[in-house]
Write an enzyme that holds these catalytic residues in place. Structure first.
Site, mmCIF file in Angstrom:
data_model
loop_
_atom_site.group_PDB
_atom_site.id
_atom_site.type_symbol
_atom_site.label_atom_id
_atom_site.label_comp_id
_atom_site.label_asym_id
_atom_site.label_seq_id
_atom_site.Cartn_x
_atom_site.Cartn_y
_atom_site.Cartn_z
ATOM 1 N N GLY A 1 0.805 -1.210 0.000
ATOM 2 C CA GLY A 1 0.000 0.000 0.000
ATOM 3 C C GLY A 1 0.842 1.266 0.000
ATOM 4 O O GLY A 1 2.071 1.224 -0.044
ATOM 5 N N ILE B 1 0.659 5.809 1.206
ATOM 6 C CA ILE B 1 0.595 6.624 2.422
ATOM 7 C C ILE B 1 -0.813 6.629 3.009
ATOM 8 O O ILE B 1 -1.817 6.687 2.293
ATOM 9 C CB ILE B 1 1.070 8.064 2.140
ATOM 10 C CG1 ILE B 1 1.265 8.834 3.453
ATOM 11 C CG2 ILE B 1 0.100 8.792 1.192
ATOM 12 C CD1 ILE B 1 2.015 10.144 3.280
ATOM 13 N N ALA C 1 -8.638 0.889 5.718
ATOM 14 C CA ALA C 1 -7.497 0.646 4.829
ATOM 15 C C ALA C 1 -6.815 -0.657 5.210
ATOM 16 O O ALA C 1 -6.829 -1.060 6.381
ATOM 17 C CB ALA C 1 -6.508 1.807 4.919
ATOM 18 N N GLY D 1 -1.736 -5.073 8.755
ATOM 19 C CA GLY D 1 -3.121 -5.519 8.718
ATOM 20 C C GLY D 1 -4.093 -4.452 8.266
ATOM 21 O O GLY D 1 -4.052 -3.998 7.130
ATOM 22 N N PHE E 1 -2.978 7.384 7.175
ATOM 23 C CA PHE E 1 -2.884 7.967 8.519
ATOM 24 C C PHE E 1 -3.376 6.969 9.543
ATOM 25 O O PHE E 1 -4.329 6.219 9.311
ATOM 26 C CB PHE E 1 -3.749 9.238 8.598
ATOM 27 C CG PHE E 1 -3.915 9.768 10.012
ATOM 28 C CD1 PHE E 1 -2.898 10.493 10.611
ATOM 29 C CD2 PHE E 1 -5.068 9.512 10.733
ATOM 30 C CE1 PHE E 1 -3.030 10.956 11.914
ATOM 31 C CE2 PHE E 1 -5.219 9.987 12.026
ATOM 32 C CZ PHE E 1 -4.193 10.707 12.624
ATOM 33 N N HIS E 2 -2.716 6.959 10.712
ATOM 34 C CA HIS E 2 -3.196 6.231 11.887
ATOM 35 C C HIS E 2 -3.255 7.208 13.052
ATOM 36 O O HIS E 2 -2.351 8.056 13.198
ATOM 37 C CB HIS E 2 -2.263 5.084 12.258
ATOM 38 C CG HIS E 2 -2.121 4.044 11.199
ATOM 39 N ND1 HIS E 2 -3.194 3.425 10.617
ATOM 40 C CD2 HIS E 2 -1.018 3.509 10.604
ATOM 41 C CE1 HIS E 2 -2.770 2.554 9.721
ATOM 42 N NE2 HIS E 2 -1.443 2.595 9.700
ATOM 43 N N CYS F 1 -3.769 6.632 0.494
ATOM 44 C CA CYS F 1 -3.463 5.441 -0.301
ATOM 45 C C CYS F 1 -3.109 5.793 -1.742
ATOM 46 O O CYS F 1 -3.160 4.935 -2.633
ATOM 47 C CB CYS F 1 -4.626 4.447 -0.257
ATOM 48 S SG CYS F 1 -5.020 3.893 1.414
#
Length: 262
Positions: free
Chosen positions: A140, A142, A206, A219, A144-145, A237
């Site tokens: 995948g 870029i 995602a 994951g 964000f988390h 993404c």
């Protein structure tokens, strides 16, 4: 368990509880489908091992990444130290399949195909948002988390589940779609676009995985109450014209109670 107390895997694994199901969603997603590279028989499905799970609360991304690397290394070393004929015998192993659930402080992460491609001034801009930036070995691009996002890292030995990587990813997507349905939100997959979508342009979860010698890491990330402002700083993404959305926003749009992530 406080983040500072996560010293070794013995402490983490002692918290793992045996999950009562064995990824029934994987069965539904992969049995009898022609686009999976490894189908499973009814006999194989009856032999699936139980998957443990643990919720670690908020963990810095780099710490969680190192934890995954060490766990995968130990699992690979343990499994492949056994004679090939004994590798399916779960009683000979110390480590078992585990779904690690957590949240991260704000961080942007990028996949292996983009290593070194983000310009220094762009990385500096992201850091100026009080947000970390980490390049990883997952698939995948870029994303964000951050707070309000449920992140799941399945650490599985795919041979125990008679699964190829493609079927494993399909199972994850199906499981997340079922979770959204539990909250009254219709979600699905879109061919050619990994993740779980609630419209052709809105992604609620995602996916980005890594598989080494059939052992999985990384994951999914399901936006529950995530602040969408973070996604507006990037092209999530790498998909122009597509956006992220949260379960909370979707439930408000449908006049449903707020999403409870407790």
């Amino acid at each position: 368990m406080a983040i500072a107390s996560i010293r070794n895997f013995g402490q983490i694994l002692s918290r793992v509880q045996s999950h009562p199901t064995t990824y029934r969603a994987f069965s539904a997603a992969t049995t009898g489908t022609s686009d999976c590279t490894l189908s499973r028989t009814a006999e194989q499905l009856s032999q699936l091992p139980t998957i443990g799970y643990v919720y670690l609360g908020e963990v810095p991304y780099r710490k969680a990444l190192e934890m995954q690397k060490q766990l995968c290394r130990r699992r690979i070393d343990e499994i492949y130290a056994l004679p090939q004929a004994d590798r399916a015998d779960l009683s000979l192993r110390q480590f078992s399949d585990t779904l690690i659930l957590l949240q991260h402080p704000p961080v942007y992460t990028n996949g292996r195909r983009n290593h070194g491609k983000l310009q220094p001034d762009e990385i500096e801009r992201l850091h100026a948002l009080d947000c970390d930036y980490v390049e990883t070995n997952r698939g995948g691009e870029i994303t964000f988390h951050g707070p309000g996002q449920l992140v799941g890292y399945p650490n599985l030995y795919l041979k125990d589940h008679f699964l190829a990587t493609k079927c494993f990813v399909k199972g994850l997507e199906y499981t997340i779609a079922e979770t959204c349905a539990h909250f009254g939100i219709e979600a699905k997959t879109i061919p050619g676009f990994p993740g779980v979508w609630t419209s052709p342009t809105q992604k609620v979860a995602a996916l980005g995985t890594h598989v080494q010698r059939y052992v999985t890491s990384h994951g999914f990330a399901l936006n529950c109450t995530t602040d969408m402002k973070w996604f507006r700083e990037i092209i999530p993404c790498g998909l122009e014209g597509k956006t992220a959305i949260s379960l909370q926003t979707l439930m408000e749009q449908h006049g449903k109670p707020n999403c409870d992530t407790s």
